[in-house]
Design a protein around this motif. Structure first.
Motif, PDB file in Angstrom:
ATOM      1  N   LEU A 110       0.828  -1.202   0.000  1.00 40.11           N
ATOM      2  CA  LEU A 110       0.000   0.000   0.000  1.00 40.11           C
ATOM      3  C   LEU A 110       0.864   1.255   0.000  1.00 40.11           C
ATOM      4  O   LEU A 110       0.641   2.191  -0.780  1.00 40.11           O
ATOM      5  CB  LEU A 110      -0.925  -0.001   1.217  1.00 40.11           C
ATOM      6  CG  LEU A 110      -1.782   1.252   1.417  1.00 40.11           C
ATOM      7  CD1 LEU A 110      -2.729   1.446   0.256  1.00 40.11           C
ATOM      8  CD2 LEU A 110      -2.557   1.162   2.735  1.00 40.11           C
ATOM      9  N   GLU A 111       1.868   1.286   0.869  1.00 38.92           N
ATOM     10  CA  GLU A 111       2.756   2.443   0.935  1.00 38.92           C
ATOM     11  C   GLU A 111       3.526   2.620  -0.377  1.00 38.92           C
ATOM     12  O   GLU A 111       3.751   3.743  -0.833  1.00 38.92           O
ATOM     13  CB  GLU A 111       3.720   2.279   2.107  1.00 38.92           C
ATOM     14  CG  GLU A 111       3.025   2.323   3.465  1.00 38.92           C
ATOM     15  CD  GLU A 111       3.931   1.922   4.604  1.00 38.92           C
ATOM     16  OE1 GLU A 111       5.118   1.606   4.321  1.00 38.92           O
ATOM     17  OE2 GLU A 111       3.493   1.913   5.764  1.00 38.92           O
ATOM     18  N   GLN A 164       2.513   1.738  -3.417  1.00 39.72           N
ATOM     19  CA  GLN A 164       1.614   2.257  -4.444  1.00 39.72           C
ATOM     20  C   GLN A 164       1.326   3.748  -4.243  1.00 39.72           C
ATOM     21  O   GLN A 164       1.110   4.476  -5.208  1.00 39.72           O
ATOM     22  CB  GLN A 164       0.315   1.454  -4.440  1.00 39.72           C
ATOM     23  CG  GLN A 164       0.499   0.021  -4.947  1.00 39.72           C
ATOM     24  CD  GLN A 164      -0.748  -0.825  -4.814  1.00 39.72           C
ATOM     25  OE1 GLN A 164      -1.532  -0.635  -3.885  1.00 39.72           O
ATOM     26  NE2 GLN A 164      -0.932  -1.767  -5.717  1.00 39.72           N
ATOM     27  N   GLU A 165       1.326   4.197  -2.989  1.00 37.27           N
ATOM     28  CA  GLU A 165       1.109   5.623  -2.721  1.00 37.27           C
ATOM     29  C   GLU A 165       2.355   6.443  -3.028  1.00 37.27           C
ATOM     30  O   GLU A 165       2.262   7.616  -3.414  1.00 37.27           O
ATOM     31  CB  GLU A 165       0.702   5.806  -1.257  1.00 37.27           C
ATOM     32  CG  GLU A 165      -0.670   5.225  -0.918  1.00 37.27           C
ATOM     33  CD  GLU A 165      -0.998   5.311   0.558  1.00 37.27           C
ATOM     34  OE1 GLU A 165      -0.047   5.544   1.360  1.00 37.27           O
ATOM     35  OE2 GLU A 165      -2.174   5.170   0.924  1.00 37.27           O
ATOM     36  N   GLU A 166       3.525   5.835  -2.859  1.00 39.50           N
ATOM     37  CA  GLU A 166       4.779   6.555  -3.033  1.00 39.50           C
ATOM     38  C   GLU A 166       5.222   6.659  -4.482  1.00 39.50           C
ATOM     39  O   GLU A 166       5.785   7.681  -4.903  1.00 39.50           O
ATOM     40  CB  GLU A 166       5.869   5.835  -2.216  1.00 39.50           C
ATOM     41  CG  GLU A 166       7.263   6.412  -2.380  1.00 39.50           C
ATOM     42  CD  GLU A 166       8.322   5.559  -1.704  1.00 39.50           C
ATOM     43  OE1 GLU A 166       9.481   5.979  -1.706  1.00 39.50           O
ATOM     44  OE2 GLU A 166       7.979   4.476  -1.187  1.00 39.50           O
ATOM     45  N   GLU A 226       4.886   9.744  -6.850  1.00 38.04           N
ATOM     46  CA  GLU A 226       5.637  10.938  -6.457  1.00 38.04           C
ATOM     47  C   GLU A 226       7.119  10.861  -6.842  1.00 38.04           C
ATOM     48  O   GLU A 226       7.850  11.830  -6.667  1.00 38.04           O
ATOM     49  CB  GLU A 226       5.517  11.153  -4.946  1.00 38.04           C
ATOM     50  CG  GLU A 226       4.074  11.303  -4.461  1.00 38.04           C
ATOM     51  CD  GLU A 226       3.985  11.413  -2.948  1.00 38.04           C
ATOM     52  OE1 GLU A 226       5.060  11.368  -2.305  1.00 38.04           O
ATOM     53  OE2 GLU A 226       2.861  11.549  -2.419  1.00 38.04           O
TER      54      GLU A 226
END
Length: 207
Positions: free
Chosen positions: A97-98, A100-102, A105
């Motif tokens: 999850l982290e 995919q969020e990172e 960016e």
């Protein structure tokens, strides 16, 4: 004022010493050990994501490289450099999850581009998995794919029943929100896809 040499005072002193000794003997072993043996200077046992994150924070590798190594840990563990492979089992759900969020960016750094490519599933599959699994078991909420008739000692029916029992408890009884759907690779009937296959030896699994 009592005489320090009196039997009563001596008995009281002995009682206090005995009580303190007994209390010390009842302390958790970890506490006693920590006092007796100072922490060693070597690195503690860490899981693979922790080793990668620590290397990023220390500036040993870039964030994009860290993202790529974590992607490999989830999808192709043999590619992770040996110094970042931990000996502690770990669950991949929150790291994924982290990640995919990172990744959005990190821009066009080559390592970030490679990580995004490795995570992008072109067909119904979990990130990093490929090929079809011949056996299929459908339930009311899940679409289960697997290879062998039995899965680590469980039959497909038992595995599917466990999934439905979790649904009945968490969604039905507890009233928790339903998991989000994948609009691209959703199986027929609105079911949640589940693949059961071998992962690296230290990875429990991920959602």
């Amino acid at each position: 004022m009592s005489d320090p040499a009196s039997p009563r005072v001596r008995r009281s002193t002995v009682s206090i010493v005995v009580a303190l000794t007994l209390a010390a003997s009842m302390l958790p072993q970890a506490v006693v050990t920590a006092e007796a043996e100072p922490a060693r200077s070597g690195d503690p046992r860490l899981a693979t994501p922790q080793l990668i994150d620590r290397a990023v924070r220390r500036g040993e590798i870039t964030e994009a490289q860290g993202a790529l190594y974590l992607t490999w840990a989830l999808t192709d563990s043999d590619r992770v450099p040996e110094e970042y492979v931990g000996d502690v089992p770990w669950s991949g759900t929150l790291p994924l999850l982290e990640l995919q969020e990172e990744l959005p960016e990190l821009g066009d750094a080559p390592a970030a581009v490679a990580a995004r490519s490795a995570l992008r599933a072109k067909t119904f599959a979990c990130p990093g998995t490929s090929g079809s699994l011949a056996q299929v078991k459908s339930t009311k909420h899940f679409y289960l794919q697997y290879k062998a008739p039995s899965i680590k000692g469980l039959t497909a029916n038992q595995y599917a029943a466990a999934l439905e029992a979790a649904w009945a408890t968490e969604i039905g009884r507890f009233g928790w929100a339903k998991p989000p759907r994948d609009p691209v690779s959703y199986p027929k009937g609105g079911r949640y896809p589940v693949r059961v296959e071998n992962l690296s030896s230290d990875l429990y699994g991920y959602v």
